[in-house]
Enzyme design. Structure first.
Site, PDB file in Angstrom:
ATOM      1  CB  CYS A 119      -0.953  -0.013   1.188  1.00 51.33           C
ATOM      2  SG  CYS A 119      -0.158  -0.211   2.796  1.00 51.33           S
TER       3      CYS A 119
ATOM      4  CG  HIS B  47      15.205  -3.046   5.011  1.00 50.67           C
ATOM      5  ND1 HIS B  47      14.586  -2.048   5.723  1.00 50.67           N
ATOM      6  CD2 HIS B  47      14.486  -3.202   3.868  1.00 50.67           C
ATOM      7  CE1 HIS B  47      13.532  -1.610   5.055  1.00 50.67           C
ATOM      8  NE2 HIS B  47      13.457  -2.285   3.919  1.00 50.67           N
TER       9      HIS B  47
END
Length: 326
Positions: free
Chosen positions: A5, A50
């Site tokens: 999103c 990450h």
């Protein structure tokens, strides 16, 4: 390529500098614009770290959410099937899924309610236990909050769902999409005689279920227990209903408090999650370095008459095109 999103990330292997990577991203822009404020680039161990955090839901707006894991799996499978991944990326993503599985198994980072909607479903589960799938639920409202509740109920196996709204067309639409049944708003009290749970989630500024209505409803039900959940602001269910026998009422204040407790409990798990991630990052880097050295030695042996060249594996690189996590 991972696109959610509000997250766009590109994972790859390269021997180029960070500046070169930023230039490549600039080429993708349809207009000349300074992308630096919106770009982050991680390389080597930090790129792996990450990805592991993102996959485990530690970099999400809702800490510990699980939807991102499925999105990353889909993105990886799409790239793998297209032949766009090699030894480094395959190991990187497989290790990310292993780390996430260990985190889910050994910590409570994904447990408990962290939103009003999830708190409502958790309360329903606690009250009814494994029998929740056999219970009947009426949802008053057909907006975004109501839809999310219906989706969560369906995911928990609830098969009997009624949807009532002042807009009967919207009630029909939501009911059709969840396999439920639409109820005309004027008849919702009549239908409540046979349900176990009523969830109010509308934008109405009025009290839709007043005390007298609920008293009469309980008489018609012969005082069979009824769970009322009011997600509306302002409230749609008269707070005085909580005083009635066999009526349990939770409003949005109760649910927000439960959600805060859940969020705090997840935050306490972060240290353990980070320890698990660091162990997997170290193992991955060690494995890649070992394979790189072995391939280099093999290549030198085969090409002893040629000029020596570096064929070591480039370590992972991650670049993102947004500043905020999803």
């Amino acid at each position: 390529l991972l696109s959610t999103c509000n997250r766009v990330e590109i994972y790859g292997t390269t021997r180029q500098s960070i500046d070169s990577i930023k230039s490549a991203l600039q080429v993708l822009s349809s207009e000349p614009v300074d992308l630096d404020p919106y770009i982050y680039v991680h390389k080597d161990a930090e790129a792996a770290r990450h990805l592991f955090r993102v996959t485990a839901g530690l970099d999400s707006m809702t800490l510990g959410e699980t939807e991102i894991t499925g999105q990353i799996k889909n993105a990886y499978e799409t790239a793998r099937e297209a032949g766009l991944t090699g030894p480094v990326l395959n190991r990187l993503f497989q290790r990310a899924f292993q780390a996430t599985k260990e985190i889910r198994t050994h910590t409570a980072i994904g447990r408990g309610a962290v939103s009003v909607k999830s708190a409502a479903i958790l309360l329903t589960e606690k009250i009814f236990g494994h029998e929740i799938a056999d219970k009947s639920v009426m949802v008053i409202g057909a907006g975004q909050m109501a839809e999310r509740c219906v989706q969560s109920l369906v995911s928990k196996g609830v098969r009997s769902i009624f949807v009532s709204s002042r807009s009967f067309d919207r009630a029909i639409d939501l009911a059709n999409r969840c396999g439920g049944e639409a109820v005309c708003f004027g008849y919702c009290l009549f239908e409540m005689r046979d349900v176990d749970v009523v969830v109010a989630a509308t934008s109405s500024g009025q009290t839709l279920l007043v005390l007298d209505d609920i008293e009469n409803l309980m008489k018609a039900r012969r005082n069979r227990p009824l769970l009322l959940i009011d997600l509306s602001v302002p409230r749609n269910i008269d707070p005085a209903a909580s005083q009635l026998e066999n009526v349990t009422l939770y409003n949005i204040d109760d649910l927000e408090a439960l959600a805060r407790q859940g969020a705090q409990a997840r935050e306490r798990e972060l240290a353990t999650c980070h320890q698990i991630i660091e162990a997997h990052v170290a193992a991955l880097i060690k494995k890649l370095a070992s394979e790189s050295e072995r391939m280099t030695q093999t290549d030198l042996f085969r090409r002893s008459l040629e000029a020596t060249r570096d064929i070591s594996y480039p370590l992972p690189t991650t670049s993102g095109l947004v500043a905020q996590p999803s």
